[in-house]
Design a protein around this motif. Structure first.
Motif, short mmCIF file in Angstrom:
data_model
loop_
_atom_site.label_atom_id
_atom_site.label_comp_id
_atom_site.label_asym_id
_atom_site.label_seq_id
_atom_site.Cartn_x
_atom_site.Cartn_y
_atom_site.Cartn_z
N UNK A 4 34.50 37.26 56.33
CA UNK A 4 34.22 38.06 55.27
C UNK A 4 34.92 39.40 55.14
N UNK A 5 35.54 40.10 55.99
CA UNK A 5 36.40 40.98 55.85
C UNK A 5 37.66 40.69 55.20
N UNK A 6 38.31 39.42 55.33
CA UNK A 6 39.47 38.99 54.70
C UNK A 6 38.95 38.78 53.15
N UNK A 7 37.83 38.19 52.95
CA UNK A 7 37.42 38.02 51.63
C UNK A 7 37.36 39.41 50.72
N UNK B 49 39.41 40.57 47.59
CA UNK B 49 38.78 41.28 46.44
C UNK B 49 39.40 42.68 45.95
N UNK B 50 39.48 43.35 47.14
CA UNK B 50 40.18 44.81 46.90
C UNK B 50 41.55 44.82 46.24
N UNK C 91 41.36 43.67 42.94
CA UNK C 91 41.12 44.93 41.87
C UNK C 91 42.28 45.89 41.68
N UNK C 92 42.86 46.32 42.58
CA UNK C 92 44.03 47.18 42.92
C UNK C 92 45.12 46.43 41.79
N UNK C 93 45.35 45.21 41.73
CA UNK C 93 46.39 44.60 40.88
C UNK C 93 45.92 44.88 39.47
#
Length: 121
Positions: free
Chosen positions: A101-104, A108-109, A112-114
């Protein structure tokens, strides 16, 4: 070092450190004045304990596995308790799910940043 200094170095409250000591996770010598005196390895031990607790491991499991973090496999009891083996395996599965879950979430972050950086450029 005294408990206040250990608290400052680790970011763990004095109350939590007292709890860890009461649970047998860390130990301290006592001075003539009754103050706790933690050894040099206490900072790293508290960081390891805190990390395990923050990852969701219950203290009863932390207490069982703590000696094996840096110790030899020879510390293993001759006949491990079947219940504890099951509990540790269950906790490992829980950690695996959290890691996925943390890897996902991290991925996702990153996406978003890209996208946000591309739009801002």
């Amino acid at each position: 070092m005294r408990i206040g200094e250990l608290s400052r170095k680790t970011g763990v409250s004095v109350r939590a450190l007292r709890h860890y000591e009461a649970e047998g996770l860390i130990g301290a010598a006592r001075g003539g004045n009754g103050y706790r005196d933690f050894g040099d390895g206490a900072v790293e031990a508290v960081r390891q304990i805190r990390g395990m607790i923050e990852s969701g491991l219950p203290i009863r499991i932390v207490r069982e596995i703590l000696p094996y973090l840096d110790g030899p496999a020879a510390l293993m009891p001759d006949v491990p308790c079947a219940y504890m083996i099951g509990e540790v395996a269950r906790q490992r599965d829980v950690l695996d799910r959290r890691i996925r879950a943390l890897t996902g979430n991290r991925d996702a972050l990153d996406a978003y940043l890209r996208a946000a950086r591309s739009a801002a450029a």
